[in-house]
Motif scaffolding. Structure first.
Motif, PDB file in Angstrom:
ATOM      1  N   ALA A  71     -24.850   0.997 -69.888  1.00  0.00           N
ATOM      2  CA  ALA A  71     -25.402   2.084 -70.674  1.00  0.00           C
ATOM      3  C   ALA A  71     -24.299   3.261 -70.592  1.00  0.00           C
ATOM      4  O   ALA A  71     -24.255   3.890 -71.797  1.00  0.00           O
ATOM      5  CB  ALA A  71     -26.717   2.770 -69.713  1.00  0.00           C
ATOM      6  N   GLN A  72     -23.573   3.326 -69.634  1.00  0.00           N
ATOM      7  CA  GLN A  72     -22.305   4.228 -69.845  1.00  0.00           C
ATOM      8  C   GLN A  72     -21.766   3.667 -71.172  1.00  0.00           C
ATOM      9  O   GLN A  72     -21.332   4.728 -72.136  1.00  0.00           O
ATOM     10  CB  GLN A  72     -21.375   4.040 -68.790  1.00  0.00           C
ATOM     11  N   LYS A  73     -21.182   2.565 -71.270  1.00  0.00           N
ATOM     12  CA  LYS A  73     -20.425   2.261 -72.598  1.00  0.00           C
ATOM     13  C   LYS A  73     -21.078   2.445 -73.649  1.00  0.00           C
ATOM     14  O   LYS A  73     -20.598   2.640 -74.701  1.00  0.00           O
ATOM     15  CB  LYS A  73     -20.074   0.685 -72.233  1.00  0.00           C
ATOM     16  N   LEU A  74     -22.676   2.345 -73.881  1.00  0.00           N
ATOM     17  CA  LEU A  74     -23.104   2.669 -74.826  1.00  0.00           C
ATOM     18  C   LEU A  74     -23.110   4.066 -75.177  1.00  0.00           C
ATOM     19  O   LEU A  74     -22.859   4.394 -76.409  1.00  0.00           O
ATOM     20  CB  LEU A  74     -24.780   2.124 -74.730  1.00  0.00           C
ATOM     21  N   LEU A  75     -23.261   4.921 -74.450  1.00  0.00           N
ATOM     22  CA  LEU A  75     -23.285   6.349 -74.645  1.00  0.00           C
ATOM     23  C   LEU A  75     -21.823   6.490 -75.089  1.00  0.00           C
ATOM     24  O   LEU A  75     -21.756   7.468 -76.251  1.00  0.00           O
ATOM     25  CB  LEU A  75     -23.550   7.029 -73.308  1.00  0.00           C
ATOM     26  N   PHE A  76     -20.817   6.275 -74.468  1.00  0.00           N
ATOM     27  CA  PHE A  76     -19.328   6.926 -74.861  1.00  0.00           C
ATOM     28  C   PHE A  76     -19.019   5.934 -76.129  1.00  0.00           C
ATOM     29  O   PHE A  76     -17.990   6.555 -76.836  1.00  0.00           O
ATOM     30  CB  PHE A  76     -18.575   6.396 -73.854  1.00  0.00           C
ATOM     31  N   ASP A  83     -16.372   6.753 -81.071  1.00  0.00           N
ATOM     32  CA  ASP A  83     -16.477   5.948 -80.192  1.00  0.00           C
ATOM     33  C   ASP A  83     -15.225   6.512 -79.258  1.00  0.00           C
ATOM     34  O   ASP A  83     -14.277   6.711 -79.735  1.00  0.00           O
ATOM     35  CB  ASP A  83     -16.009   4.554 -80.572  1.00  0.00           C
ATOM     36  N   ILE A  84     -15.913   6.983 -77.972  1.00  0.00           N
ATOM     37  CA  ILE A  84     -14.753   7.834 -77.236  1.00  0.00           C
ATOM     38  C   ILE A  84     -14.490   6.935 -75.861  1.00  0.00           C
ATOM     39  O   ILE A  84     -14.094   7.443 -74.960  1.00  0.00           O
ATOM     40  CB  ILE A  84     -15.192   9.122 -76.722  1.00  0.00           C
ATOM     41  N   LEU A  85     -14.780   5.757 -75.755  1.00  0.00           N
ATOM     42  CA  LEU A  85     -14.578   4.944 -74.822  1.00  0.00           C
ATOM     43  C   LEU A  85     -13.149   5.010 -74.384  1.00  0.00           C
ATOM     44  O   LEU A  85     -12.754   4.639 -73.281  1.00  0.00           O
ATOM     45  CB  LEU A  85     -14.818   3.405 -75.221  1.00  0.00           C
ATOM     46  N   GLU A  86     -12.163   5.231 -75.090  1.00  0.00           N
ATOM     47  CA  GLU A  86     -10.755   5.098 -74.735  1.00  0.00           C
ATOM     48  C   GLU A  86     -10.496   6.231 -73.744  1.00  0.00           C
ATOM     49  O   GLU A  86      -9.338   6.355 -73.309  1.00  0.00           O
ATOM     50  CB  GLU A  86      -9.940   5.314 -75.912  1.00  0.00           C
ATOM     51  N   LEU A  87     -11.204   7.259 -73.877  1.00  0.00           N
ATOM     52  CA  LEU A  87     -11.245   8.209 -72.822  1.00  0.00           C
ATOM     53  C   LEU A  87     -11.542   8.221 -71.587  1.00  0.00           C
ATOM     54  O   LEU A  87     -11.097   8.759 -70.622  1.00  0.00           O
ATOM     55  CB  LEU A  87     -11.941   9.592 -73.249  1.00  0.00           C
ATOM     56  N   VAL A  88     -12.248   7.041 -71.204  1.00  0.00           N
ATOM     57  CA  VAL A  88     -12.590   6.570 -70.025  1.00  0.00           C
ATOM     58  C   VAL A  88     -11.720   5.458 -69.176  1.00  0.00           C
ATOM     59  O   VAL A  88     -11.750   4.264 -69.919  1.00  0.00           O
ATOM     60  CB  VAL A  88     -14.134   6.400 -69.999  1.00  0.00           C
ATOM     61  N   ASP A  89     -11.416   5.587 -68.167  1.00  0.00           N
ATOM     62  CA  ASP A  89     -10.672   4.274 -67.538  1.00  0.00           C
ATOM     63  C   ASP A  89     -11.287   3.458 -66.931  1.00  0.00           C
ATOM     64  O   ASP A  89     -10.806   2.441 -66.627  1.00  0.00           O
ATOM     65  CB  ASP A  89      -9.507   5.250 -66.534  1.00  0.00           C
TER      66      ASP A  89
END
Length: 158
Positions: A71-76, A83-89
């Motif tokens: 769910a977190q990956k869907l949100l980000f 797509d801002i997944l690259e902001l999360v480690d």
């Protein structure tokens, strides 16, 4: 019947219930809506710029949520900011432990290879804040406007 289900889901969410059935329902709904392009995650206006600033300063950003890692990956991955997944480690959910248990924060610190006193945990739930503080984690309690179960100030779905 549909309204009864909606009312029950909203009731569970208003009590911050973490039941497996509720999280599973949310996951199915989110996956279908995000992948079909029918829904995008909205963040408060200060969130993404703050995360970008922290990243530019060399800080690592992890998400610990009662929502699943998926769910977190869907949100980000499907936000109004793109797509801002690259902001999360990295991502953590309650598989690491309940957010109201101090041991969960120790496990996260071990997992990312740092001491708990080098972590800042942001939350809007005081019980989570207390658990994190018990683990020697720095805490900031975030205060946001009251929102209904759909994340809006009111019950109008758009």
């Amino acid at each position: 019947m549909i309204q009864a289900v909606v009312d029950n889901v909203c009731w569970q969410m208003s009590l911050d219930r973490k039941t497996a059935a509720l999280k599973q329902l949310q996951g199915h709904m989110w996956r279908a809506a995000f992948t079909a392009g029918l829904m995008k995650a909205e963040f408060f206006a200060d969130v993404v710029p703050a995360v970008r600033k922290w990243r530019e300063a060399g800080m690592k950003v992890y998400i610990y949520s009662s929502g699943s890692v998926e769910a977190q990956k869907l949100l980000f991955g499907h936000s109004t900011e793109g797509d801002i997944l690259e902001l999360v480690d990295g991502h953590f959910d309650t598989k690491i432990g309940r957010k109201v248990e101090s041991e969960s924060y120790r496990k996260i610190a071990d997992s990312i290879g740092c001491s708990t006193n080098n972590i800042l945990f942001l939350t809007d739930v005081t019980r989570e804040a207390s658990a994190a503080e018990e683990a020697d984690v720095h805490v900031a309690v975030v205060v946001r406007p009251d929102l209904d179960c759909f994340g809006k100030n009111g019950s109008n779905l758009e």
